[in-house]
Scaffold this motif. Structure first.
Motif, PDB file in Angstrom:
ATOM      1  N   ILE A 168       0.834  -1.196   0.000  1.00  0.00           N
ATOM      2  CA  ILE A 168       0.000   0.000   0.000  1.00  0.00           C
ATOM      3  C   ILE A 168       0.873   1.251   0.000  1.00  0.00           C
ATOM      4  CG2 ILE A 168      -1.666   1.336   1.354  1.00  0.00           C
ATOM      5  CD1 ILE A 168      -2.896  -1.293   2.253  1.00  0.00           C
ATOM      6  N   LEU A 169       1.941   1.229   0.800  1.00  0.00           N
ATOM      7  CA  LEU A 169       2.867   2.357   0.833  1.00  0.00           C
ATOM      8  C   LEU A 169       3.477   2.599  -0.540  1.00  0.00           C
ATOM      9  CD1 LEU A 169       4.694   4.463   2.225  1.00  0.00           C
ATOM     10  CD2 LEU A 169       6.218   2.592   2.872  1.00  0.00           C
ATOM     11  N   ASN A 170       3.939   1.534  -1.193  1.00  0.00           N
ATOM     12  CA  ASN A 170       4.544   1.675  -2.516  1.00  0.00           C
ATOM     13  C   ASN A 170       3.539   2.189  -3.541  1.00  0.00           C
ATOM     14  OD1 ASN A 170       7.076   0.821  -1.655  1.00  0.00           O
ATOM     15  ND2 ASN A 170       6.655  -1.328  -2.090  1.00  0.00           N
ATOM     16  N   CYS A 171       2.303   1.696  -3.466  1.00  0.00           N
ATOM     17  CA  CYS A 171       1.263   2.167  -4.391  1.00  0.00           C
ATOM     18  C   CYS A 171       0.982   3.648  -4.177  1.00  0.00           C
ATOM     19  CB  CYS A 171      -0.015   1.362  -4.187  1.00  0.00           C
ATOM     20  SG  CYS A 171       0.039  -0.305  -4.848  1.00  0.00           S
ATOM     21  N   PHE A 172       0.984   4.075  -2.923  1.00  0.00           N
ATOM     22  CA  PHE A 172       0.734   5.477  -2.610  1.00  0.00           C
ATOM     23  C   PHE A 172       1.819   6.362  -3.210  1.00  0.00           C
ATOM     24  CE2 PHE A 172       1.218   8.955   0.666  1.00  0.00           C
ATOM     25  CZ  PHE A 172       0.156   9.712   0.188  1.00  0.00           C
ATOM     26  N   VAL A 173       3.071   5.946  -3.046  1.00  0.00           N
ATOM     27  CA  VAL A 173       4.178   6.728  -3.596  1.00  0.00           C
ATOM     28  C   VAL A 173       4.105   6.748  -5.125  1.00  0.00           C
ATOM     29  CG1 VAL A 173       6.685   6.883  -3.784  1.00  0.00           C
ATOM     30  CG2 VAL A 173       5.639   6.256  -1.607  1.00  0.00           C
ATOM     31  N   HIS A 187       0.917  10.984 -10.603  1.00  0.00           N
ATOM     32  CA  HIS A 187      -0.258  11.881 -10.528  1.00  0.00           C
ATOM     33  C   HIS A 187      -1.554  11.111 -10.786  1.00  0.00           C
ATOM     34  CE1 HIS A 187       2.646  15.145 -10.409  1.00  0.00           C
ATOM     35  NE2 HIS A 187       3.178  14.695 -11.528  1.00  0.00           N
ATOM     36  N   GLN A 188      -1.631   9.878 -10.263  1.00  0.00           N
ATOM     37  CA  GLN A 188      -2.838   9.059 -10.415  1.00  0.00           C
ATOM     38  C   GLN A 188      -3.371   8.677  -9.036  1.00  0.00           C
ATOM     39  OE1 GLN A 188      -1.640   5.771 -12.895  1.00  0.00           O
ATOM     40  NE2 GLN A 188      -1.786   6.964 -14.771  1.00  0.00           N
ATOM     41  N   TYR A 189      -3.530   9.694  -8.211  1.00  0.00           N
ATOM     42  CA  TYR A 189      -3.968   9.442  -6.850  1.00  0.00           C
ATOM     43  C   TYR A 189      -5.351   8.803  -6.807  1.00  0.00           C
ATOM     44  CZ  TYR A 189      -5.655  10.154  -2.146  1.00  0.00           C
ATOM     45  OH  TYR A 189      -6.198   9.950  -0.912  1.00  0.00           O
ATOM     46  N   GLY A 190      -6.199   9.152  -7.762  1.00  0.00           N
ATOM     47  CA  GLY A 190      -7.553   8.595  -7.782  1.00  0.00           C
ATOM     48  C   GLY A 190      -7.543   7.082  -7.859  1.00  0.00           C
ATOM     49  N   SER A 191      -6.590   6.526  -8.616  1.00  0.00           N
ATOM     50  CA  SER A 191      -6.489   5.069  -8.732  1.00  0.00           C
ATOM     51  C   SER A 191      -6.125   4.441  -7.391  1.00  0.00           C
ATOM     52  CB  SER A 191      -5.434   4.714  -9.788  1.00  0.00           C
ATOM     53  OG  SER A 191      -5.223   3.317  -9.834  1.00  0.00           O
ATOM     54  N   PHE A 192      -5.175   5.061  -6.693  1.00  0.00           N
ATOM     55  CA  PHE A 192      -4.787   4.551  -5.380  1.00  0.00           C
ATOM     56  C   PHE A 192      -5.975   4.612  -4.415  1.00  0.00           C
ATOM     57  CE2 PHE A 192      -3.527   5.763  -1.051  1.00  0.00           C
ATOM     58  CZ  PHE A 192      -2.850   4.616  -0.680  1.00  0.00           C
TER      59      PHE A 192
END
Length: 483
Positions: free
Chosen positions: A220-225, A231-236
């Motif tokens: 989850i941490l890696n996906c957030f970074v 610039h795809q925060y919506g996907s996370f």
């Protein structure tokens, strides 16, 4: 290393400097890759995307990264600079330091050092992992998550040490939202991850339409970074929220990561208010996670919190019997019991010992399987187990005080009410039984004379014979300390 002569022209000097910087970084990368503290995901996410630029003053390695934000994240949040500093020590007789410089995105199609190059299998695995991270929906056969079909409720060996955690996990799978959140904590190798996989398997089998998301907190941490970089925060955000069940392993990784805690807090609230099942595992209870915000601690503790302990001898023996069913070789029960009696800390070490013995037998099929031979084969494993089981008087005092809702200062005081005197004797009894300290040493640790310790060691077994609740308490404390 030989340094260039002073009469080299500046262009050649810079080329040599860059080459030396790359060589130093390659050595550091090799050490970082081999460092057991550095997770493979962390290495691939961060270190291979750093670019060695040059050497300053001969021993300061300048490493390029894309932005100041990422430099701050690596330095302050992930705290990877300590590992880098250690990896740069004593490279061909020099101790190098390191500083970061922004404005250098990762170079594409650049040849990586031999030690860090990826095989075709590695690249294929990375594609699967990337697909997993981008696929929040889990079908009925759990396609898209790393849930293993070998981890089910049916093959989870249940005993007194894990019965409540098992029952709670099963209820969470059968009636999602009833125990919410479910928080399971305990030492490594006690079955927490097994239960998470089992919940995922059972839920998807019973409710094929449910969206199940399993991930480790580090993933989850890696996906957030990644979402911040791309610039795809919506996907996370959708990966955490657009689910019917969220299963997170090793949630203690959240500690001290304030930005990720903010996002997880919001996702947790959204899921909780929609009665979506949340299951978390950790090696600590919520209040013991360093750097975890109070609001998250209260959220994690508002549902069902249960501890899972290291398996007892009977469970370990049953686990070994179950493990060997997958192999042609069968060991006699006395051999399995011998292994189980020597390894009590966690199931992973137990499995490793069995695999090591099976491997030796496959190489030497005529080798006699005796306890003496098993001792020889697994000597290093048994030594590692013994060193990991060292228990201190401080550990015992803290565990006993916590169990009886006392302070350590109460145990060491002169107070004599039964509510304090009896736990004090229990602590003395366990200290004598579980440590190598002499009676005088224990007397000093408790602020008493050695005769008081002797008296406690004689009286506690007598009290346990008359008081079943006390007997269970002492047995439970002993198992917890040994785990």
């Amino acid at each position: 290393m030989e340094w260039p002569a002073l009469n080299r022209d500046s262009e050649k000097m810079m080329t040599f400097n860059e080459k030396m910087a790359a060589e130093v970084w390659d050595i550091a990368l090799t050490r970082l890759r081999e460092d057991k503290r550095v997770h493979d995901n962390t290495f691939d996410q961060w270190f291979v995307n750093m670019t060695p630029l040059r050497l300053e003053d001969g021993t300061c390695l300048v490493v390029g990264m894309e932005s100041e934000f990422l430099i701050e994240w690596v330095s302050d949040t992930l705290r990877l600079t300590e590992y880098i500093g250690e990896a740069l020590i004593d490279i061909e007789g020099r101790d190098y330091s390191c500083r970061f410089e922004a404005g250098h995105p990762p170079k594409k199609n650049e040849t990586a050092p031999v030690e860090a190059q990826k095989t075709v299998d590695d690249l294929a695995t990375e594609k699967v992992v990337a697909a997993v991270k981008k696929t929040p929906v889990v079908s009925s056969n759990l396609q898209g998550i790393p849930a293993s079909s070998s981890y089910t409720f049916d093959n989870f060996v249940v005993g007194e040490e894990n019965r409540y955690a098992y029952t709670a996990a099963r209820r969470a799978a059968e009636k999602p939202g009833l125990f919410n959140p479910l928080y399971i904590y305990g030492n490594t190798g006690t079955g927490k991850t097994h239960l998470l996989h089992a919940i995922a398997q059972e839920t998807s089998r019973n409710n094929p339409g449910m969206v199940v998301r399993y991930a480790t907190c580090e993933e989850i941490l890696n996906c957030f970074v990644e979402s911040l970089q791309s610039h795809q925060y919506g996907s996370f955000r959708s990966q955490l929220r657009d689910v019917d069940m969220l299963l997170v392993d090793d949630i203690h990784v959240l500690g001290s990561k304030s930005q990720l805690q903010e996002q997880f807090f919001n996702a947790f609230n959204a899921l909780y208010h929609e009665n979506k099942q949340i299951v978390l595992t950790s090696d600590k209870r919520p209040s013991e996670i360093a750097g975890l915000e109070a609001r998250l601690i209260s959220r994690f503790e508002q549902g069902v919190t249960t501890e899972i302990y290291a398996p007892g001898l009977e469970i370990r023996l049953a686990i070994l019997r179950g493990m060997q069913q997958d192999f042609m070789v069968r060991f006699e029960d006395d051999i399995l019991e011998f292994i189980a009696s020597r390894i009590s800390s966690n199931v992973r070490r137990l499995r490793g010992a069995l695999m090591q013995l099976l491997s030796r037998v496959s190489l030497y099929p005529d080798m006699p399987i005796t306890q003496e031979q098993v001792e020889n084969v697994l000597h290093s494993v048994f030594e590692e187990e013994l060193s990991s089981q060292l228990i201190t008087v401080d550990d015992i005092q803290k565990k006993v005080a916590d169990y009886f809702n006392l302070r350590i200062s109460d145990l060491l005081s002169d107070k004599r009410p039964k509510s304090i005197a009896q736990p004090r004797m229990v602590a003395m009894y366990l200290s004598r039984k579980l440590t190598d300290n002499s009676f005088p040493q224990l007397g000093s640790a408790f602020g008493r004379n050695h005769a008081t310790i002797i008296n406690a060691c004689e009286k506690v077994p007598e009290l346990c014979e008359k008081d079943e609740d006390l007997r269970r308490a002492v047995a439970l404390l002993e198992r917890q300390l040994k785990s």
